[in-house]
Scaffold this motif. Structure first.
Motif, mmCIF file in Angstrom:
data_model
loop_
_atom_site.group_PDB
_atom_site.id
_atom_site.type_symbol
_atom_site.label_atom_id
_atom_site.label_comp_id
_atom_site.label_asym_id
_atom_site.label_seq_id
_atom_site.Cartn_x
_atom_site.Cartn_y
_atom_site.Cartn_z
ATOM 1 N N GLY A 11 -3.734 6.027 -0.829
ATOM 2 C CA GLY A 11 -2.700 6.056 0.036
ATOM 3 C C GLY A 11 -1.215 6.021 -0.658
ATOM 4 O O GLY A 11 -0.293 6.894 -0.356
ATOM 5 N N HIS A 12 -1.073 5.289 -1.863
ATOM 6 C CA HIS A 12 0.206 5.769 -2.473
ATOM 7 C C HIS A 12 0.175 6.725 -3.464
ATOM 8 O O HIS A 12 1.209 7.248 -3.544
ATOM 9 C CB HIS A 12 0.306 4.347 -3.412
ATOM 10 N N SER A 13 -1.100 7.049 -4.289
ATOM 11 C CA SER A 13 -0.969 8.240 -5.162
ATOM 12 C C SER A 13 -0.765 9.211 -4.498
ATOM 13 O O SER A 13 -0.165 10.306 -4.991
ATOM 14 C CB SER A 13 -2.440 8.061 -5.854
ATOM 15 N N ALA A 23 0.142 -0.778 -6.398
ATOM 16 C CA ALA A 23 0.068 -2.135 -6.334
ATOM 17 C C ALA A 23 1.294 -2.978 -5.577
ATOM 18 O O ALA A 23 1.099 -3.885 -4.996
ATOM 19 C CB ALA A 23 0.034 -2.757 -7.462
ATOM 20 N N HIS A 24 2.298 -1.948 -5.390
ATOM 21 C CA HIS A 24 3.261 -2.535 -4.559
ATOM 22 C C HIS A 24 3.096 -2.673 -3.127
ATOM 23 O O HIS A 24 3.677 -3.446 -2.235
ATOM 24 C CB HIS A 24 4.681 -1.729 -4.528
ATOM 25 N N HIS A 25 1.954 -2.106 -2.575
ATOM 26 C CA HIS A 25 1.596 -2.503 -1.177
ATOM 27 C C HIS A 25 0.710 -3.804 -1.149
ATOM 28 O O HIS A 25 0.369 -4.373 -0.151
ATOM 29 C CB HIS A 25 0.556 -1.218 -0.788
ATOM 30 N N LEU A 26 0.504 -4.387 -2.208
ATOM 31 C CA LEU A 26 -0.225 -5.668 -2.166
ATOM 32 C C LEU A 26 0.453 -6.714 -2.998
ATOM 33 O O LEU A 26 -0.030 -7.923 -2.936
ATOM 34 C CB LEU A 26 -1.844 -5.396 -3.077
HETATM 35 CU CU LIG Z 1 3.549 2.992 -2.289
#
Ligand SMILES: [Cu+2]
Ligand code: HEM
Lengths: 574, 56
Positions: free
Chosen positions: A240-242, A289-292
């Motif tokens: 999702g982030h990549s 990792a910022h989503h976690l």
């Molecule tokens: Cu992100």
């Protein structure tokens, strides 16, 4: 022309080319057809998904509160998937084919596979939309377990991803062919290098997607009994982030491309720009990792290493591009004699050309609104102020709409005359479009960030808590922010509609480009052919760019500081 | 070296710096771009999660 006698025996098709009258490049017919198909489908999904975005924004406008709750979550899911996945990735396929076959003067590798990929993506996107609109899959596009969507929702996403992966391999195959056949000299052009970066990140993205979505699909049909929610989040966000970093790379490549095509701008230092892309390749994906950041069970070492230490190297890459592109424009303009003061080069730039104005807004909104807020939010401590608030959509509408979408719109104004070989219709509408859309998007992004700073959550149907058992009063300012967000959303929608109308009319009903029209209004500016070459500007002087960069850094530092101050106030330590 | 005939002479004679050779090799970049986040984000992250004790 050298004929490759073995080619048919190796299963190669006979490539058909035309020579572009505007660029002199050899254009592979198959690549051209694929660019057209992907771009047209992309715009359709933008239109559909953007409309859903309007309905969502109108629902979050307290005085309007348009949709009932179930439709709000349904259309919010559809909005996220249609614009973030389908619009952007279809367009990226067009960008990959353009940056490989067209810019390298080469035939496209395995066009049959490329078409297969296109069809898989199209079927997947339609199946996922059907699943969402049937109402059993309002799980948001993040589809966190244990929420369960209908099996064909996951299946649609998987088909779409497989199709996109095929597209990436066709891209890499084309690079190999270009090298073997020696269709370019020295290194690949910087724009193509940016596309390589995007394709590499795409491979990691799609592989991670497969690792998580295939088991989730099996779980939805009952073959797997349990999926750990935290494990899901970690692996899902690797996709999702990549995937947002594919967008960043593609959009930066487009900035370089447009600067080159319109102004003849060469990178200040191609080496440095390529190193900046290398920073993306190595480190940008770690930001997942910022989503976690608020998740228990994962160490601060993992969180901080990934979102700060390593990521800042990628941020450095972005700041290099952010200085390099305006700098390249300034250098090219000064060479033309626009040397008065610090900013004559900028004032006398082609502001009436939507490809140019769109690029400048894209750089500005991405850097100032998206970039700064992203670094702030990605700091573990500061993240606590705004985690899961509307600040998050505020931030990513600046990056993915103001940055990526606007850059894609900008280059479309060049693809229509160059690839579709049609005149842009409704020139006045086209000219104003980036302004209207840019202001609207800057608005929704600022107002959502404002509301988020006041604590308003994202993905929330009713911040008035009218029928809730426990109520909560947001400050009046929060409601005002949501109202202004609705108004800005309407403006953005008008801007989006202007784009869709201009492009659809031009592509399907536009006048073909005649040799006379090409001579009278060339698509490329003087020196625009540098887009297909490697090489740097020599000894430029850039006072204007230095000032702009200084303003950016001051804004960055101040805003970062303000947030630490704010954190200390909402969380007193005495 | 027989393949010298394919390129211009001065291009072949000059030693290409290591960094440029890396940047000119998309497949090496592809490997690095997949391996780095796989190790630092995915594998490290999953290892930490697997150490969280299960609730009884
Ligand atoms: Cu992100
Ligand atoms: C007319 C233009 C647009 C408007 C008015 C708009 C508005 C909104 C609003 C109000 C939300 C809901 C925030 C919440 O309640 O949590 C939202 C979510 C979202 N938007 Fe947009 N948007 C627009 C265009 C776009 C575009 C072009 C993209 C992608 C390229 C995009 C990507 C997203 C995503 C990914 C979400 C999050 C969905 C979720 O939370 O699952 N939007 N948008």
């Amino acid at each position: 022309m050298a004929v490759d006698a073995q080619a048919p025996a190796r299963g190669f098709y006979e490539a058909k080319f035309r020579t572009c009258p505007e660029t002199g490049l050899k254009v592979c017919a198959q690549a051209e057809a694929l660019i057209k198909a992907n771009a047209v489908v992309a715009v359709v999904f933008l239109a559909v998904g953007g409309f859903f975005g309007l309905l969502v924004a109108l629902t979050r406008w307290p005085a309007v509160h348009l949709l009932p709750a179930d439709w709000f979550y349904l259309l919010l899911t559809a909005h996220g998937a249609d614009v973030l996945l389908f619009w952007i990735i279809f367009f990226e396929m067009a960008v990959l084919y353009f940056a490989s076959a067209i810019l390298l003067n080469c035939r496209l590798a395995a066009p049959k596979f490329a078409w297969l990929g296109f069809i898989l993506m199209l079927v997947g996107a339609i199946v996922a939309n059907v699943a969402v609109l049937q109402g059993e899959s309002s799980v948001m596009f993040t589809s966190y377990v244990p929420m369960q969507a209908a099996p064909h929702f996951y299946l649609g996403l998987i088909l779409f991803a497989v199709g996109a992966l095929i597209g990436c391999f066709v891209f890499f195959g084309t690079l190999v062919i270009a090298k073997e056949e020696g269709t370019y000299q020295g290194s690949i052009p910087l724009v193509t290098f940016g596309a390589v970066t995007a394709a590499i990140i795409a491979v990691f993205t799609i592989a991670s997607g497969a690792i998580i979505l295939i088991p989730t699909f099996l779980w939805s049909v009952g073959y797997i009994s349990h999926i750990d929610p935290l494990m899901y989040k970690v692996v899902w966000w690797a996709m999702g982030h990549s995937s947002q970093q594919i967008n960043v790379s593609a959009q930066v490549a487009i900035w370089y491309a447009i600067a080159a095509m319109l102004l003849g701008a060469k990178p200040l230092s191609e080496k440095v720009s390529r190193m900046a892309f290398l920073m993306y390749i190595l480190f940008l994906q770690l930001a997942s990792a910022h989503h976690l950041l608020v998740e228990p069970g994962i160490s601060s070492e993992w969180k901080i290493f990934n979102t700060s230490y390593a990521l800042y190297l990628a941020v450095l890459g972005s700041m290099i591009h952010g200085m390099s592109i305006p700098g390249a424009m300034e250098a090219a303009q000064r060479k033309r004699g626009l040397t008065n003061g610090a900013f004559e080069w900028l004032r006398k730039a082609p502001w009436g050309n939507p490809a140019f104005s769109g690029t400048v807004f894209s750089i500005g909104i991405f850097g100032f609104l998206g970039g700064i807020s992203g670094v702030v939010m990605g700091t573990e401590q500061l993240n606590l102020i705004m985690h899961n608030t509307l600040y998050v959509p505020g931030h990513f509408h600046a990056t993915v709409v103001g940055g990526t979408t606007l850059a894609f719109m900008a280059i479309t104004y060049l693809l229509v005359p160059l690839i579709f070989r049609k005149e842009i219709m409704l020139k006045k509408v086209a000219q104003w479009q980036p302004y209207v859309f840019g202001i609207g998007i800057a608005g929704i992004s600022l107002f959502m960030m404002g509301a988020g700073t006041l604590g308003v959550s994202r993905r929330h149907w009713d911040i008035g808590f009218s029928d809730a058992a426990m109520s909560f009063d947001y400050p009046a300012m929060a409601f005002a922010m949501m109202t202004m967000n609705g108004i800005a959303g309407v403006l953005a929608t008008v801007g989006g509609l202007m784009f869709v109308i201009v492009i659809v009319l031009s592509v399907f009903f536009g006048k073909p480009r005649t040799p006379e029209a090409i001579a009278a209004t060339p698509t490329l500016g003087a020196g625009g052919e540098v887009v297909a070459q490697a090489g740097s500007e020599t000894h430029p002087k850039l006072p204007g760019t230095i000032i702009l960069v200084a303003v950016f850094l001051v804004a960055f530092v101040l805003y970062y500081y303000v947030n630490w101050k704010y954190l200390s106030e909402i969380w007193p330590l005495s | 070296m027989s393949e010298q005939s394919t390129g211009s002479a001065d291009q072949q004679d000059e030693r290409v710096p290591a960094m440029q050779r890396l940047l000119d090799n998309p497949f090496l970049l592809l490997f690095m771009g997949v391996a780095t986040p796989a190790a630092l984000y995915l594998i490290w992250g999953v290892m930490e999660l697997s150490q969280v004790p299960l609730a009884q």
